[in-house]
Design an enzyme around this catalytic site. Structure first.
Site, PDB file in Angstrom:
ATOM      1  N   LYS A 222      14.348   5.506   3.026  1.00 45.51           N
ATOM      2  CA  LYS A 222      14.706   4.079   3.003  1.00 45.51           C
ATOM      3  C   LYS A 222      15.616   3.758   1.815  1.00 45.51           C
ATOM      4  CE  LYS A 222      10.356   2.670   2.714  1.00 45.51           C
ATOM      5  NZ  LYS A 222       9.551   3.909   2.674  1.00 45.51           N
TER       6      LYS A 222
ATOM      7  N   ARG B 164      11.605  15.338  -4.262  1.00 42.81           N
ATOM      8  CA  ARG B 164      12.081  14.200  -5.057  1.00 42.81           C
ATOM      9  C   ARG B 164      11.428  14.182  -6.447  1.00 42.81           C
ATOM     10  NH1 ARG B 164      11.245   8.384  -2.386  1.00 42.81           N
ATOM     11  NH2 ARG B 164       9.113   8.691  -3.055  1.00 42.81           N
TER      12      ARG B 164
ATOM     13  N   ARG C 215       9.158  10.753 -10.817  1.00 45.86           N
ATOM     14  CA  ARG C 215       8.148   9.722 -10.597  1.00 45.86           C
ATOM     15  C   ARG C 215       6.762  10.348 -10.616  1.00 45.86           C
ATOM     16  NH1 ARG C 215       9.852   6.194  -5.414  1.00 45.86           N
ATOM     17  NH2 ARG C 215       7.581   6.057  -5.267  1.00 45.86           N
TER      18      ARG C 215
ATOM     19  N   ARG D  93      -0.795   8.227  -0.412  1.00 48.65           N
ATOM     20  CA  ARG D  93       0.277   7.322   0.040  1.00 48.65           C
ATOM     21  C   ARG D  93       0.519   7.472   1.536  1.00 48.65           C
ATOM     22  NH1 ARG D  93       4.623   9.188  -3.928  1.00 48.65           N
ATOM     23  NH2 ARG D  93       6.011   7.616  -3.065  1.00 48.65           N
TER      24      ARG D  93
HETATM   25  P1  AMP Z   1       7.932   2.854  -3.122  1.00 47.39           P
HETATM   26  O1  AMP Z   1       8.959   3.061  -4.186  1.00 47.39           O
HETATM   27  O2  AMP Z   1       8.355   1.880  -2.064  1.00 47.39           O
HETATM   28  O3  AMP Z   1       7.439   4.153  -2.541  1.00 47.39           O
HETATM   29  O4  AMP Z   1       6.672   2.178  -3.827  1.00 47.39           O
HETATM   30  C1  AMP Z   1       5.958   2.807  -4.868  1.00 47.39           C
HETATM   31  C2  AMP Z   1       4.602   2.170  -5.032  1.00 47.39           C
HETATM   32  O5  AMP Z   1       4.750   0.795  -5.377  1.00 47.39           O
HETATM   33  C3  AMP Z   1       3.732   2.154  -3.791  1.00 47.39           C
HETATM   34  O6  AMP Z   1       3.031   3.371  -3.588  1.00 47.39           O
HETATM   35  C4  AMP Z   1       2.797   0.993  -4.083  1.00 47.39           C
HETATM   36  O7  AMP Z   1       1.821   1.356  -5.043  1.00 47.39           O
HETATM   37  C5  AMP Z   1       3.731   0.004  -4.751  1.00 47.39           C
HETATM   38  N1  AMP Z   1       4.384  -0.882  -3.745  1.00 47.39           N
HETATM   39  C6  AMP Z   1       5.706  -0.924  -3.427  1.00 47.39           C
HETATM   40  N2  AMP Z   1       5.946  -1.826  -2.465  1.00 47.39           N
HETATM   41  C7  AMP Z   1       4.735  -2.379  -2.169  1.00 47.39           C
HETATM   42  C8  AMP Z   1       4.299  -3.362  -1.234  1.00 47.39           C
HETATM   43  N3  AMP Z   1       5.152  -3.976  -0.395  1.00 47.39           N
HETATM   44  N4  AMP Z   1       2.978  -3.664  -1.203  1.00 47.39           N
HETATM   45  C9  AMP Z   1       2.099  -3.085  -2.040  1.00 47.39           C
HETATM   46  N5  AMP Z   1       2.427  -2.127  -2.924  1.00 47.39           N
HETATM   47  C10 AMP Z   1       3.739  -1.776  -2.999  1.00 47.39           C
END
Ligand code: AMP
Length: 187
Positions: free
Chosen positions: A14, A128, A134, A146
């Site tokens: 994404k 990644r 990260r 996740r």
């Molecule tokens: P991402 O970079 O989108 O993979 O997000 C990393 C982490 O941020 C996720 O594993 C969640 O802990 C938190 N996070 C990001 N977006 C959301 C969301 N829409 N709702 C809840 N937690 C989020």
């Protein structure tokens, strides 16, 4: 003003696709994960609150990310459009987003979903981890959490958006350029 959602499990591509597209279309890329990582890096109260949840691979509370999204929409009244990446991730967030938009006479245009198997997700996130550093990418247990969280809380959104006639699935396992070409056609 257009509203698109880039949807899919963690590691589906994404963010990568958003970065490619955003320059071409001049839409605003809003990644709740990036916004939360910035809060953590800045050491804000919100960042401190979210840190342990993010690092264990769980979701932060709905109201936190909903507030961030509403703030982004409010503070960019002249945006041509928005590309949401990593939001919504629960039915409650999707309902809240629908309310936010309908109050402004707007609605989601399309949900572009990157369809990809758990095995490929796992491999991509591990890869990644070496590039982006990260913490939530480095530990296999966190990655698994996740993926499980995605299936339990986020996957139900597929039905939600199919019922609205807004769901567009694409094969996220194809190579980068093929995926970009598909996404561009849908925007
Ligand atoms: P991402 O970079 O989108 O993979 O997000 C990393 C982490 O941020 C996720 O594993 C969640 O802990 C938190 N996070 C990001 N977006 C959301 C969301 N829409 N709702 C809840 N937690 C989020």
């Amino acid at each position: 003003m257009k509203f698109f959602i880039l949807f899919g499990p963690p590691g589906a591509g994404k963010g990568t696709q958003a970065k490619i597209i955003v320059d071409k279309f001049n839409y605003r890329h809003v990644s709740t994960g990036d916004l939360l990582r910035k809060e953590m890096a800045d050491g804000t109260e919100l960042g401190k609150k979210a840190k342990s949840l993010i690092e264990s691979g769980s979701l932060v509370d709905d109201y936190i990310v909903e507030g961030m999204i509403e703030h982004e929409i409010e503070s960019n009244p002249d945006a041509k459009g928005f590309l949401f990446d990593g939001f919504p991730r629960t039915i409650a967030q999707a309902e809240s987003l629908d309310r936010m938009l309908s109050q402004r006479g707007k609605s989601i245009d399309k949900v572009i979903s990157f369809e990809i198997s758990d095995e490929v997700v796992f491999q991509r996130i591990k890869h990644r981890a070496d590039i982006e550093g990260r913490k939530d990418d480095a530990d296999p247990k966190t990655i698994q959490n996740r993926i499980d969280t995605y299936h339990k809380k986020t996957e139900p959104l597929i039905e939600f958006y199919k019922n609205q006639g807004k769901y567009y699935g694409i094969n996220g396992e194809n190579d980068l350029n093929a995926v970009s070409a598909r996404v561009e056609k849908l925007l």
